[in-house]
Design a protein around this motif. Structure first.
Motif, PDB file in Angstrom:
ATOM      1  N   VAL A 308      -6.510  24.995  19.532  1.00  0.00           N
ATOM      2  CA  VAL A 308      -7.301  24.619  18.249  1.00  0.00           C
ATOM      3  C   VAL A 308      -6.825  23.158  18.015  1.00  0.00           C
ATOM      4  O   VAL A 308      -7.474  22.383  17.709  1.00  0.00           O
ATOM      5  N   PHE A 309      -5.239  22.843  18.221  1.00  0.00           N
ATOM      6  CA  PHE A 309      -4.853  21.721  17.812  1.00  0.00           C
ATOM      7  C   PHE A 309      -5.089  20.621  18.961  1.00  0.00           C
ATOM      8  O   PHE A 309      -5.317  19.378  18.431  1.00  0.00           O
ATOM      9  N   LYS A 310      -5.238  21.037  20.146  1.00  0.00           N
ATOM     10  CA  LYS A 310      -5.644  19.934  20.966  1.00  0.00           C
ATOM     11  C   LYS A 310      -7.437  19.830  20.775  1.00  0.00           C
ATOM     12  O   LYS A 310      -7.521  18.519  20.852  1.00  0.00           O
ATOM     13  N   GLY A 311      -8.294  20.689  20.345  1.00  0.00           N
ATOM     14  CA  GLY A 311      -9.117  20.330  20.074  1.00  0.00           C
ATOM     15  C   GLY A 311      -9.423  19.491  18.690  1.00  0.00           C
ATOM     16  O   GLY A 311     -10.261  18.577  18.723  1.00  0.00           O
ATOM     17  N   ALA A 312      -8.841  19.701  17.789  1.00  0.00           N
ATOM     18  CA  ALA A 312      -8.698  19.023  16.467  1.00  0.00           C
ATOM     19  C   ALA A 312      -8.288  17.562  16.741  1.00  0.00           C
ATOM     20  O   ALA A 312      -8.732  16.587  15.971  1.00  0.00           O
ATOM     21  N   LYS A 313      -7.614  17.361  17.648  1.00  0.00           N
ATOM     22  CA  LYS A 313      -7.201  15.869  17.896  1.00  0.00           C
ATOM     23  C   LYS A 313      -8.456  15.250  18.370  1.00  0.00           C
ATOM     24  O   LYS A 313      -8.673  13.876  17.955  1.00  0.00           O
ATOM     25  N   LYS A 314      -9.391  15.666  19.164  1.00  0.00           N
ATOM     26  CA  LYS A 314     -10.746  14.965  19.440  1.00  0.00           C
ATOM     27  C   LYS A 314     -11.534  15.067  18.279  1.00  0.00           C
ATOM     28  O   LYS A 314     -12.323  14.234  18.390  1.00  0.00           O
TER      29      LYS A 314
END
Length: 913
Positions: A308-314
């Protein structure tokens, strides 16, 4: 004196399709009213109604036993022809299986699956060899007259009967019972005596049941009508295909004690078996698939958090704003507490594979309210920027598995479905079923043909009504809904958001097509001028009585009333098994030598119990006109009653269920009519009640068109321009909005109808949220709620923007003080009444419910008191409540509108450029 006790161990619901005539909930209600200790639902070859049955029984003292009546594939009894008629399929012997415990349930589900998968649709075939290693925890009953051993007894072959009974005794040691049934027929007594001799010879226990096909005697007529539908015949020709009398209803302990007075052990055995069967179908916990996680992750939740946090950065850039971080943490906390991390990982995995395969996809529906879904790439709408409510998607108070729908380019959807099969194995995945139920037209057509009407007559009546409108409303009957209230499971499945475009019934809309000015409404069954004459002194009972119609003596006496001695009731039994062929006593029989056509003429005026006027007959029997009188009343009553009944099982458009354990031991599986497709025997609501994973993988034609357009763009420009996709389409493109303002929207998703084209020049959309409102406002709800004109006047500066209360300005500002979305109703409750988001979601569910006004009335005190405590005057609080109550009729989900609007804008951009 000890009170009599009894448990009914053999009953069908209307999920024994077209052979029984009571909802599972009605069986439960009747069993509780009769004071039964337990009730076993044993539908034919499946557990179709088991979830609804268990749910209805849970708050009652009734023991809800899970079982099924399975069909034997006995080679010596099967005709050599490859294709068999429904009557031939129904003639095969059967066995009743009851689940004692969880192991027994798993074995029962597997046996049903084996039988279903060996045969074809509607032709389950259980073989003796299937029992090997799969009988633990199962109690077996012989199925009485339909049983394997009893089939030989009825042929006067006691040797073969002993051989078969001994075989089943050895398969189910100490758990096989001969099943005795007494429906007040002489042959029942003869069979019971033969069964008792067999029990004595083999030292077998025996048990009494009533082989229930309906909850009360009143539904015996409907059972006969449904049987005619099943066998594609009518009541005049059905003969022995019908049940022989009206004794196949739930009976009290006292009634069964009178019937089985010589055999008290048979009644006591019902209680012994009920005590052994402790399994109750509730939540099937622990069935989330085990999703593989990297070695450096400690749990599925930690892995989900990482993704989730990896995708949120994008999506949002880094570092996160406080608002984004707070929302992500909030959603992840709820997901963790509800133990749903595995579910989100499964859906993320499917979305990721679609991207890898180059399949255009977009999550839609309430999932668009979730920032977690947005960060994972499941949805394309930013719920934080759109200020959408997460609780519209997932709520701890609701405690349900969320429903995530993903649309795929329909031509490529099969690739994704095959990926799911390959990823989790066919033994762990199957398509979800859809229960096809009766609505107005289908009920009129099937019931009308069963009653002997011509195709022309049933077509003329059916075409008067909308295909999916309420039968009670369609017929204009004021008290129809009160006669047989639909069970909650049916009501829930008929709940619609305004997005479904469900039409109001004609009665509710004031549209009565069969009536003209000055005439009483005649519900299509007869000419309006004949209405009053034909309805004089005609009641439901009278429709079946009198010399010119059904013989009241024949029907009400031969289908014996409860009470009285066995001898009195036995003397009244009807032996011809065809209530439609009962004639008035004063009608002479036709000469034997006359032709069939002359036979009809000879009986003209009382043909099969109805008058010529009733049937619309001319003197020539092939000529039919409008029908009326008792036959019209009967058709009307039967159609009302059959409203919401399951007719058969279909396949859901895209729902897939995935389980951790082999699916055949969790939920029975059968063939779908679609080639190489298997389905579970439950629909999406049943799966949700059991806590099983269901993912909707849907096909959408617009995504296919966009995929082709993006491909053409790439082929034309190559690397000269960046590839076009849903994520890279330029936002705020002025030529695109100019095109929409001119109503040039043919081919544009969701806004190409004539109503939308009429609205676009007045709406003049200039930004994405304008399209969201455009999609939402042209719906039956806002139109019926008269919201369109106030909105347009305010938008065009012709009317000042006002708010019902100052506290609601932040909620209604974007829609100019006019509430359009369900989420706004939720926020109004939060802001004005101090509701928690979870409580606001309960309000939203009440607003979206078919009986929304009744549900809203239950919430009324809490909502008003919350507003008063929040500083709102009580009179204003009452006004706000009534506004929300009216809003219940037209609120549209904002998340749905936003998902649709994204594709609308994308398709408009492609069309424009």
């Amino acid at each position: 004196m000890r009170p009599l006790r009894y448990a009914e161990l053999h009953s069908w619901s209307n999920f024994t399709f077209l052979a029984a005539s009571s909802h599972p909930e009605e069986l439960v209600d009747r069993a509780v009213a009769l004071g039964l200790s337990a009730l076993a639902l044993t539908d034919r070859d499946g557990l179709y109604g088991a979830v609804r049955f268990a749910k209805a029984a849970k708050p009652t003292p009734l023991g809800a036993i899970c079982g099924a009546e399975l069909t034997f594939d006995a080679p010596e009894l099967r005709p050599r022809r490859r294709t068999l008629t429904p009557a031939e399929l129904d003639s095969f012997p059967r066995v009743v299986l009851l689940a004692q415990d969880e192991i027994g349930y798993a074995n029962l589900a597997q046996l049903i699956s084996l039988a279903q998968m060996r045969g074809s649709k509607r032709d389950a075939r259980l073989q003796i060899g299937d029992f090997d290693g799969r009988t633990e925890g199962i109690v077996a009953l012989s199925a009485s007259r339909r049983g394997y051993a009893e089939e030989a007894l009825l042929r006067d072959d006691p040797t073969k009967a002993r051989e078969r009974a001994a075989l089943l005794r050895d398969i189910f040691p100490s758990r096989f019972y001969l099943e005795l049934q007494h429906h007040l027929r002489a042959e029942d007594v003869r069979l019971i005596h033969a069964q008792l001799e067999l029990a004595g010879a083999l030292d077998l226990p025996y048990v009494a049941t009533n082989g229930v096909a309906y909850a009360t005697r009143d539904d015996a007529r409907l059972c006969d009508v449904l049987t005619c539908v099943k066998y594609r015949t009518n009541l005049a020709s059905a003969g022995t295909l019908l049940l022989p009398n009206a004794e196949f209803h739930l009976k009290s302990a006292a009634q069964m004690a009178r019937l089985f007075a010589p055999y008290p052990r048979a009644l006591h055995a019902t209680l012994e078996i009920a005590e052994r069967c402790t399994f109750r179908l509730d939540k099937l916990a622990g069935q989330f698939p085990r999703f593989p996680i990297p070695e450096n992750e400690t749990s599925t939740h930690s892995y989900l958090r990482t993704l989730v946090f990896k995708g949120a950065k994008k999506r949002y850039g880094f570092p996160f704003s406080a608002k984004v971080e707070r929302q992500l943490e909030y959603e992840l906390g709820i997901i963790a507490r509800m133990d749903l991390a595995g579910y989100f990982l499964v859906v993320w995995d499917i979305a990721r594979e679609a991207e890898r395969l180059g399949v255009l996809a977009q999550g839609r529906g309430s999932a668009a309210n979730s920032a977690v879904c947005y960060a994972l790439g499941i949805t394309a709408i930013d719920p934080i920027g759109m200020e959408l409510l997460f609780e519209r998607f997932l709520s701890e108070e609701r405690n349900e598995v969320p429903d995530i729908d993903i649309d795929f380019a329909h031509q490529d959807r099969e690739q994704v479905i095959q990926y799911v099969y390959n990823r989790y194995g066919r033994e762990h995945a199957a398509m979800t079923a859809e229960v096809i139920t009766y609505h107005t037209r289908s009920a009129i057509r099937d019931v009308g043909k069963a009653l002997g009407l011509t195709l022309a007559q049933v077509d003329a009546i059916a075409k008067e009504y909308d295909a999916r409108e309420s039968l009670a409303g369609a017929t204009g009957a004021e008290n129809a809904a009160a006669e047989h209230a639909l069970p909650t499971s049916i009501q829930r499945r008929r709940d619609r958001d305004a997005s479904t475009n469900q039409r109001l019934s004609r009665a509710a809309a004031g549209d009565q097509p069969a009536a003209t000015k000055g005439r009483q409404y005649a519900p299509s069954f007869e000419h309006p001028d004949d209405t009053q004459r034909n309805r004089q002194s005609v009641s439901t009972k009278q429709a079946f009585g009198g010399a010119a119609t059904f013989s009241e003596r024949n029907f009400d006496e031969e289908r014996s009333p409860e009470g009285g001695s066995d001898e009195q009731r036995s003397s009244k039994i009807r032996m011809d098994a065809d209530f439609a062929a009962v004639r008035a006593e004063n009608v002479p029989a036709p000469p034997k030598a006359v032709t069939e056509k002359n036979k009809l003429k000879a009986n003209h005026g009382a043909y099969y119990g109805f008058t010529a006027h009733d049937r619309g007959d001319d003197m020539e029997p092939d000529v039919r006109g409008p029908i009326g009188g008792p036959l019209g009343e009967l058709l009307l009553a039967m159609c009302r009653r059959v409203d919401g009944f399951p007719r058969h099982m279909g396949i859901h458009s895209g729902g897939m269920v995935v389980t951790r354990d082999p699916l055949v031991r969790v939920a029975p599986v059968e063939w779908a009519t679609m080639k190489d497709r298997t389905i579970v025997q439950w629909d999406k609501d049943d799966l949700a009640d059991l806590g099983l994973i269901k993912i909707d993988l849907l096909g959408l034609g617009m995504l296919s068109l966009l995929r082709d357009a993006f491909s053409l763009f790439t082929r034309r420009y190559g690397e000269a321009k960046p590839a076009l996709s849903l994520a890279t389409i330029p936002q705020g493109d002025e030529p695109t909005y100019a095109m929409l303002q001119k109503a040039d929207s043919i081919g544009v998703f969701q806004v190409e109808s004539r109503a939308q084209q009429s609205m676009l020049p007045r709406m003049k959309p200039t930004c994405f949220y304008d399209i969201v409102m455009q999609v939402a406002i042209i719906r039956p709800g806002p139109i019926q709620g008269d919201m369109i004109h106030p909105f347009l006047r305010r938008r065009n500066g012709l009317e000042p923007v006002t708010y019902p209360h100052p506290k609601l300005e932040p909620v209604l500002k974007r829609t100019l003080g006019v509430p359009l979305f369900q989420e706004q109703g939720m926020r109004m409750a939060i802001e004005a009444a101090g509701f928690s988001p979870g409580q606001a979601d309960q309000l939203r569910r009440a607003m979206g419910h078919k009986r929304s006004r009744e549900r809203m009335a239950e919430i009324y005190p809490k909502l008003v008191e919350g507003m008063v405590q929040n500083g709102i005057d009580r009179a204003a609080a009452h006004q706000l409540f009534h506004m929300l109550e009216g809003f219940a009729d037209y609120g549209f989900p904002e998340s749905h509108a936003a998902s649709f609007a994204l594709l609308a804008y994308a398709s408009a951009y492609v069309k424009c450029h």
